[in-house]
Design a protein around this motif. Structure first.
Motif, PDB file in Angstrom:
ATOM      1  N   HIS A  73       0.837  -1.206   0.000  1.00 55.33           N
ATOM      2  CA  HIS A  73       0.000   0.000   0.000  1.00 55.33           C
ATOM      3  C   HIS A  73       0.865   1.246   0.000  1.00 55.33           C
ATOM      4  N   ASP A 105       2.501   1.732  -3.406  1.00 55.97           N
ATOM      5  CA  ASP A 105       1.533   2.229  -4.390  1.00 55.97           C
ATOM      6  C   ASP A 105       1.270   3.724  -4.191  1.00 55.97           C
ATOM      7  N   MET A 106       1.170   4.140  -2.939  1.00 58.08           N
ATOM      8  CA  MET A 106       0.917   5.550  -2.657  1.00 58.08           C
ATOM      9  C   MET A 106       2.101   6.420  -3.046  1.00 58.08           C
ATOM     10  N   MET A 119       4.321   5.760  -5.409  1.00 54.53           N
ATOM     11  CA  MET A 119       4.367   5.834  -6.868  1.00 54.53           C
ATOM     12  C   MET A 119       3.269   6.747  -7.412  1.00 54.53           C
ATOM     13  N   ALA A 120       2.143   6.813  -6.718  1.00 52.50           N
ATOM     14  CA  ALA A 120       1.055   7.698  -7.143  1.00 52.50           C
ATOM     15  C   ALA A 120       1.464   9.165  -7.029  1.00 52.50           C
ATOM     16  N   MET A 121       2.453   9.458  -6.184  1.00 54.30           N
ATOM     17  CA  MET A 121       2.976  10.823  -6.071  1.00 54.30           C
ATOM     18  C   MET A 121       3.759  11.225  -7.314  1.00 54.30           C
ATOM     19  N   ALA A 122       4.174  10.232  -8.089  1.00 50.88           N
ATOM     20  CA  ALA A 122       5.043  10.472  -9.253  1.00 50.88           C
ATOM     21  C   ALA A 122       6.260  11.291  -8.834  1.00 50.88           C
ATOM     22  N   ASP A 180       8.778  12.462 -11.578  1.00 48.54           N
ATOM     23  CA  ASP A 180       8.297  13.176 -12.763  1.00 48.54           C
ATOM     24  C   ASP A 180       8.809  14.612 -12.792  1.00 48.54           C
ATOM     25  N   ASN A 224       7.778  17.367  -7.352  1.00 45.68           N
ATOM     26  CA  ASN A 224       7.204  16.152  -6.769  1.00 45.68           C
ATOM     27  C   ASN A 224       8.223  15.449  -5.879  1.00 45.68           C
ATOM     28  N   GLN A 258      -1.096  14.297   0.187  1.00 46.05           N
ATOM     29  CA  GLN A 258      -2.101  14.343  -0.870  1.00 46.05           C
ATOM     30  C   GLN A 258      -3.088  15.483  -0.639  1.00 46.05           C
TER      31      GLN A 258
END
Length: 202
Positions: free
Chosen positions: A30, A33-34, A36-39, A42, A46, A198
């Motif tokens: 979990h 995944d969180m 990586m969702a922040m990118a 990129d 970030n 987030q």
């Protein structure tokens, strides 16, 4: 006595950290995944957010690395902390030093600290992928992503030394549970940090 059967049972027995990994796999996934969702790779903006979370986490676990009793149990522990590297990364990128927040209770004694250390040391093992991704935004082990670099002896060897040390400790049943509780609390702590990030980024 069935010696073959007894040996089979011993070979199947989980080590302390194998059990810990099994019991926290979903928590770990979990968090991954969180993150990586922040990118985080990129853009440097970030990444600065990600680095701030790392600062808060490593600052709070730093006392565990310098605790006298834990250094007796795990020789060389004080040299494993990556907090100084996190601070150097923040200086490289001229990021603001985030305020320390403690959304969950951080232990100052007991074996729960071993669970927190398991999470922190395990993150170093998995940081090879992150370090490679950091090159996308011009960062590397000498600038901006120092805390993601592996130990000079190699990530795998450094991790196995920690595993062997922790697996070799003689702990009682209550202490075993404290280690598990500590690891779960550490993942919960980082999850809350990610959730707050987030909200602030929205």
């Amino acid at each position: 006595m069935n010696l073959d059967g007894d040996l089979t049972e011993v070979s199947r027995a989980e080590t302390r950290l194998q059990k810990l990994k099994r019991m926290t796999t979903s928590d770990h996934q979990h968090i991954d995944d969180m993150v990586m969702a922040m990118a985080p790779f990129d853009s440097r903006g970030n990444y600065a957010r990600f680095l701030g979370l790392q600062y808060v986490f490593h600052r709070l676990v730093k006392p565990f690395y310098t605790a006298d009793d834990l250094n007796v149990l795990i020789p060389g522990l004080s040299e494993r902390s990556r907090f100084t590297s996190v601070c150097a990364d923040i200086a490289d990128l001229q990021c603001a030093v985030p305020e320390i927040q403690t959304p969950v209770a951080v232990p100052d004694a007991g074996m729960e600290r071993l669970g927190w250390l398991y999470v922190c040391e395990g993150s170093s093992l998995g940081a090879a992928f992150l370090l490679k991704a950091a090159t996308n935004i011009g960062l590397d082990a000498s600038f901006g992503a120092r805390h993601l670099a592996g130990h000079e002896d190699g990530r795998g060897k450094h991790w196995r030394e920690f595993v062997d040390q922790v697996n070799g400790l003689a702990l009682g049943e209550q202490q075993e549970q404290e280690v598990i509780n500590g690891a779960i609390a550490a993942f919960d702590f980082f999850r809350i940090l990610l959730i707050e990030d987030q909200k602030n980024a929205a």
